[in-house]
Structures are given as C-alpha cells and as structure tokens.
Design an enzyme around this catalytic site. Structure first.
Site, short mmCIF file in Angstrom:
data_model
loop_
_atom_site.label_atom_id
_atom_site.label_comp_id
_atom_site.label_asym_id
_atom_site.label_seq_id
_atom_site.Cartn_x
_atom_site.Cartn_y
_atom_site.Cartn_z
N ARG A 37 0.81 -1.41 -0.04
CA ARG A 37 -0.17 0.08 0.00
C ARG A 37 0.84 1.39 0.03
O ARG A 37 0.38 2.25 -0.42
CB ARG A 37 -0.78 -0.01 1.32
N LYS A 206 -17.91 -16.06 4.14
CA LYS A 206 -19.29 -15.38 4.57
C LYS A 206 -20.21 -15.12 3.62
O LYS A 206 -19.98 -14.08 2.86
CB LYS A 206 -19.13 -14.50 5.75
N GLY A 363 -7.77 -7.95 -0.62
CA GLY A 363 -8.06 -8.84 0.59
C GLY A 363 -7.36 -10.15 0.64
O GLY A 363 -6.17 -10.19 -0.11
N GLY A 386 -12.40 -4.19 1.29
CA GLY A 386 -13.93 -3.91 1.63
C GLY A 386 -14.55 -2.84 0.48
O GLY A 386 -15.55 -3.05 -0.14
P1 AMP Z 1 -14.10 -13.94 3.91
O1 AMP Z 1 -13.51 -13.05 4.86
O2 AMP Z 1 -15.43 -14.11 3.71
O3 AMP Z 1 -13.62 -13.52 2.44
O4 AMP Z 1 -13.38 -15.24 3.93
C1 AMP Z 1 -12.15 -15.72 3.70
C2 AMP Z 1 -11.77 -16.90 4.72
O5 AMP Z 1 -12.76 -17.86 4.28
C3 AMP Z 1 -10.44 -17.53 4.64
O6 AMP Z 1 -10.12 -17.16 6.07
C4 AMP Z 1 -10.92 -19.06 4.43
O7 AMP Z 1 -10.08 -19.73 5.61
C5 AMP Z 1 -12.47 -18.94 4.70
N1 AMP Z 1 -12.95 -20.25 3.84
C6 AMP Z 1 -12.65 -20.39 2.65
N2 AMP Z 1 -13.28 -21.60 2.39
C7 AMP Z 1 -14.01 -22.36 3.59
C8 AMP Z 1 -14.30 -23.19 3.77
N3 AMP Z 1 -14.74 -24.34 2.74
N4 AMP Z 1 -14.79 -23.50 4.87
C9 AMP Z 1 -14.71 -22.58 5.93
N5 AMP Z 1 -13.87 -21.46 5.90
C10 AMP Z 1 -13.47 -21.27 4.56
#
Ligand code: AMP
Length: 410
Positions: A37, A206, A363, A386
């Site tokens: 950054r 999520k 991210g 974000g």
């Molecule tokens: P997010 O913050 O929603 O972009 O999610 C990122 C996180 O999703 C990472 O830390 C991954 O470890 C987690 N992730 C990706 N695939 C899976 C999965 N199949 N089950 C649980 N966590 C996951």
C-alpha cells in the site's frame, strides 16, 4: 470514465496539498510485513512533490480500539516511505494529529517537502463519525485535498469525506489521486465495460457479506463462479447434503433466488462439483490434516468441505481460460492451510496464464496472489478489500462522491 477532478487538474506549485493515503499496512513488532500500500501511493506523492507542492500526507492504521498507542503509530511508515522515495519525510509525532505543533511544521514547509501526520484514527470518533471539528482542522492545514486512499474510500470518515466540505468552502480543490483513478478505472471497466466473456469468481467464508455482490455481478458477467465456504449454502439450496460444511441457514432461500436469477438471465452459475473434506476445522489453522475428496452431492454427514476438489479445479480453470475478463474476490478454500490451498492456487494460476484482463479484488485473494508470486501476471490487484467489494456491489464510494466533478470543459 471517471468523471472526477484528478490531481492532474489542480494547481500544485507552492500549494499545501493534504493527501489522504491508505497506509494501513500490516505491522509485526513494529516492522512492516507488506508495504504494497505504501508503494501504491508513490506515484501521487512523487508527482505532487516534484511539481513543487507542499505535500501533507495523512492515513489511518489499524482499528485503534484503545486510543493512541505506539503499536499503531505511523512512525514506521514514515521511515519506509522515506526509503522508497529517496527523499526526506518529516513525521509529525503528534497523537492529536492536528493542533499547534502540526501547524508549525506545515508553516515551515518549502515547495516539494513531504510531511506525514499521525494516525487519523488516534482521534477516535472525530475521525470515524466524520466530525466537523476534526474535518475543519485538517482542511485548515491545506489549500487543496487529494484523496488517494482507495482502501478507505468506502468510509465516510473525516479525513476521507468531511475534510472536502471545508476545502471547498475556502475555494480549494478536492481531487482524486493516481491510485484512486487506476483502481476505479480497472474495476469500473472490468464490471461495466468488460471484454466478453466476463467471468466473475467469488469465494470466502461468509455469504452474508457478499449478497449484493452476487446479485450485481450476476447481472454484469457471463459466468459467475462460486467457491469457498459460501458455495455450500448454494449446494444445500440445490438439495445436496453438505455434512458439517459451512452453512448459513438464513441464506438458503437467497441462494435459490440467485440460481433462478442466473437461469432467467441466461447466465452460467458454476458451483463446486467436488470437495476436499476434513473431519474438523484444523487447529491451528495450518495444522496437518487428513483430507478425503468427495463429489459435492456425496459429502458424508461427519465431514466438512474445506477446498474445491480436482474436478472443480478443472471446471473453473476451463471457464477462466475461455474468458476475456476475469474478476476475483475471495479464496476457494481454507488457503491458510497448505493442504487446503490447492483450489485457491489453481484459480490464481489459471488467471496468471490467460491473456484476459485480470482483476483481483483485494483482501485474501490479493494476499494469495502475492504469496504465490503471480502479482506481476495480473492486470490489476486492488489495494482495497472492503472498498472493492462495495464497488463490485455497484455502490458509489463516499470518498469518490466527495471529490469535485470534472470541470465541464475538461
Ligand atoms: P471472507 O472473509 O468471507 O472473504 O473469507 C475468507 C476466509 O474464508 C478465509 O480465512 C478462509 O479460510 C475461509 N474459507 C474459505 N473456504 C472455506 C471453507 N470451505 N470452509 C470454511 N472456511 C473457508
């Protein structure tokens, strides 16, 4: 396509220019572990300083929950910036950010000088609630304002948005910097004016965070690929048993709606056809695990899907190879664990190999691409997680809205 005044359209020589940067870099024991950054801000700083501006930089760092503290000081950023620029950067180590001490330093600036203020979040709610007092104090330091903090542009904070009102009141300019311009043009062109086929890839844990992104991208893209933890709620909505995989019960209907929307619009929605599973979530996250692959509709009740399987990798990679534009946000699995990172790596590899326009939406996916050494193979890696997600939702970013519109004759 960006209809906003840029730093090329403002008076610079002899002017005090306040620049909002995104210096929110990861720090470990006071050492910057990733300076992406800071590097991304250099073109704007070089231009403003080189053209004889008095360059006053400001930024936030971290979440700053308990007031000013040395662990979230921008001191280390000043040192790194000085190294990268090869030019003196004066750090104003004032926890109040503004005030007589800061004003005195700014008053002593010569053309081309560069000053960095302390972490704007040290001012707490003055900053995060877009306080008028702090906004005016910041504006009082400068003649014009340049916002180059794409990673903060989705936040209506004093140093991003509030300050612009007071700069306007004194007749100054509010412009966007080179990084903002580049981010908006890449993300904007990819989504609004893509070379087709346009493939969008979403992953991560999520689904609730990405509802509007899914809906908006379905309208814009030709193929939407969904992987990561969020794919399992879709698989559940298809009537599959997903074992102990990540599930958001409240979003099953939403997933059904999105699948119907894809069909109605004639879009391809690709979901995993197989999964790498484990018995439980690894603890610590990078612990050795026993994996077993299953078809997406045959995941046993006592196992959880943690990465896309080999057949899914082939399916997704083929779609990526046929694309002319690819936008990616979110890992395909628990990529923090090397045994569960193959899907994320394969997507990054497929993107690195195509001649398509490839845009990484910040991210985790940006971190994965950097770690794997594919950064220079991508057309653009966003510095804002974000902010790029909100952009992909089709939302206007407050930090962009606040900049002056492009003059009609320009
Ligand atoms: P997010 O913050 O929603 O972009 O999610 C990122 C996180 O999703 C990472 O830390 C991954 O470890 C987690 N992730 C990706 N695939 C899976 C999965 N199949 N089950 C649980 N966590 C996951």
């Amino acid at each position: 396509m960006l209809n906003k005044k840029t730093e090329d359209q403002i008076q610079i020589k002899g002017k005090r220019i306040l620049v909002r940067c995104d210096f929110n870099v990861p720090l470990k024991g006071g050492v910057i572990t990733d300076d992406t950054r800071i590097r991304a801000a250099l073109p704007t700083i070089r231009k403003l300083s080189g053209d004889g501006g008095k360059v006053i930089l400001c930024s936030h760092l971290g979440k700053v929950k308990n007031g000013p503290n040395p662990g979230e000081s921008l001191a280390a950023v000043a040192v790194r910036l000085e190294e990268l620029l090869g030019k003196k950067v004066t750090f104003v180590d004032n926890d109040n950010v503004t005030g007589p001490e800061t004003t005195a330093v700014v008053n002593a600036m010569q053309e081309g000088d560069i000053v960095l203020l302390q972490n704007t979040r040290f001012r707490g709610a003055d900053e995060t609630k877009n306080g008028e007092g702090f906004s005016k104090e910041l504006a009082d330091l400068a003649d014009s304002f340049v916002c180059d903090a794409f990673g903060s542009a989705h936040r209506a904070h004093a140093s991003v948005v509030g300050v612009t009102k007071f700069i306007s009141e004194k007749g100054g300019d509010n412009a966007v910097g080179y990084l903002m311009e580049k981010e908006i043009n890449f993300l904007g062109n990819a989504v609004e004016n893509p070379k087709r086929p346009f493939v969008a890839i979403l992953g991560g844990a999520k689904i609730a965070d990405k509802l509007n992104v899914i809906s908006n991208l379905l309208e814009k893209c030709d193929t939407l690929i969904i992987g990561g933890g969020m794919a399992y709620t879709f698989l559940k909505a298809k009537g599959y048993e997903i074992g102990k995989s990540l599930l958001d019960e409240t979003k099953i209907d939403y997933c059904r709606e999105m699948m119907e929307k894809a069909e109605k619009l004639g879009k391809t929605l690709l979901l995993p056809v197989d999964a790498v599973t484990t018995e439980s979530f690894p603890d610590p996250i990078d612990a050795k695990v026993k994996t077993k692959n299953f078809a997406a509709d045959e995941i046993p009740a006592d196992r959880m899907g943690m990465d896309i399987g080999p057949k899914t990798i082939k399916l997704f990679s083929k779609a990526i190879k046929n694309a002319k534009t690819v936008v990616w946000n979110g890992p395909m699995g628990v990529f923090e664990n090397p045994q569960l990172a193959k899907g994320t790596k394969a997507v990054a590899e497929a993107m690195a190999e195509t001649d398509a326009v490839t845009v990484i939406g910040g991210g985790d996916s940006a971190a994965a691409v950097n770690q794997l050494g594919f950064a220079d193979k991508m057309s653009h890696i966003s510095t804002g997680g974000g902010a790029s997600l909100e952009f992909l939702e089709g939302k206007e970013l407050p930090g962009v809205v606040a900049a002056d519109d492009m003059p009609a004759e320009a």
